[in-house]
Design a protein around this motif. Structure first.
Motif, short mmCIF file in Angstrom:
data_model
loop_
_atom_site.label_atom_id
_atom_site.label_comp_id
_atom_site.label_asym_id
_atom_site.label_seq_id
_atom_site.Cartn_x
_atom_site.Cartn_y
_atom_site.Cartn_z
N UNK A 150 1.42 1.28 -3.99
CA UNK A 150 0.33 1.40 -4.96
C UNK A 150 -0.49 2.68 -4.71
N UNK A 151 -0.48 3.18 -3.46
CA UNK A 151 -1.19 4.44 -3.20
C UNK A 151 -0.56 5.57 -4.01
N UNK A 152 0.76 5.66 -3.99
CA UNK A 152 1.45 6.70 -4.76
C UNK A 152 1.21 6.49 -6.25
N UNK A 153 1.31 5.23 -6.69
CA UNK A 153 1.09 4.87 -8.10
C UNK A 153 -0.29 5.35 -8.56
N UNK B 266 -6.33 7.31 4.15
CA UNK B 266 -6.32 8.77 3.96
C UNK B 266 -5.16 9.22 3.07
N UNK B 267 -4.16 8.35 2.90
CA UNK B 267 -3.05 8.68 1.99
C UNK B 267 -3.41 8.44 0.53
N UNK C 114 0.82 -1.21 0.00
CA UNK C 114 0.00 0.00 0.00
C UNK C 114 0.86 1.27 0.00
N UNK C 115 1.77 1.38 0.98
CA UNK C 115 2.61 2.58 1.08
C UNK C 115 4.11 2.29 1.07
N UNK C 116 4.50 1.03 1.20
CA UNK C 116 5.91 0.68 1.10
C UNK C 116 6.53 -0.03 2.28
N UNK C 117 5.82 -0.16 3.40
CA UNK C 117 6.42 -0.77 4.58
C UNK C 117 6.51 -2.30 4.46
N UNK C 118 5.38 -2.94 4.19
CA UNK C 118 5.39 -4.41 4.08
C UNK C 118 6.29 -4.85 2.94
N UNK C 119 6.30 -4.11 1.86
CA UNK C 119 7.14 -4.48 0.72
C UNK C 119 8.62 -4.28 1.03
#
Length: 163
Positions: free
Chosen positions: A123-126, A152-153, A96-101
């Protein structure tokens, strides 16, 4: 209303920057790739296309994902599916935002798999940048927001109602 949208956009941008700093601090050996760089890699027919790994839940992946991405459980210890990838083919992991990845990218690196990148902003940024996302092989406009807080992001126009 326009002022509120502009302020919220600035808050979203600052929050993303803070998350990126946190991820960089927590996973200092993980290399980042931004959305523009990934888009260029996907368009460049002279280089091997990256293997895209979606490190979100099955529910999140089913709502939408980046085209050609394969879902991988970020908690898995079984990395055999990735170990057969050619060493010169880049692997881009996102969530989603990069932490888990980032956590999964670190695990892959520790397992000796090379050329791994974490998609900065996920993917949120994408999606926020208006890039194509897919569901069942067809373009879609919605992304699973992970939960009400993290969602919210994600710009409201990309929200699905699932949380």
């Amino acid at each position: 209303m326009f002022l509120n949208q502009r302020v919220f956009s600035q808050v979203r941008s600052l929050t993303f920057n803070f998350i990126k700093l946190l991820i960089g601090f927590q996973f200092p050996t993980v290399e980042e790739i931004n959305c523009n760089q990934l888009a260029q890699l996907l368009l460049d027919s002279t280089k091997p296309h990256p293997l895209l790994l979606d490190a979100r839940s099955q529910t999140e992946y089913a709502v939408s994902h980046i085209e050609t991405a394969l879902r991988i459980d970020p908690l898995t210890d079984d990395l055999t599916a990735v170990s057969t990838v050619s060493q010169d083919r880049p692997i881009v992991v996102y969530c989603a935002v990069g932490y888990r990845s980032a956590k999964l990218a670190q695990k892959l690196d520790e397992a000796g798999i090379k050329c791994i990148y974490n998609l900065s902003g996920g993917i949120f940024q994408w999606a926020n940048e208006g890039r194509l996302i897919f569901q069942n092989g067809h373009p879609t406009k919605v992304v699973h927001p992970y939960n009400a807080i993290w969602g919210k992001l994600l710009k409201a126009i990309y929200h699905t109602q699932e949380c």
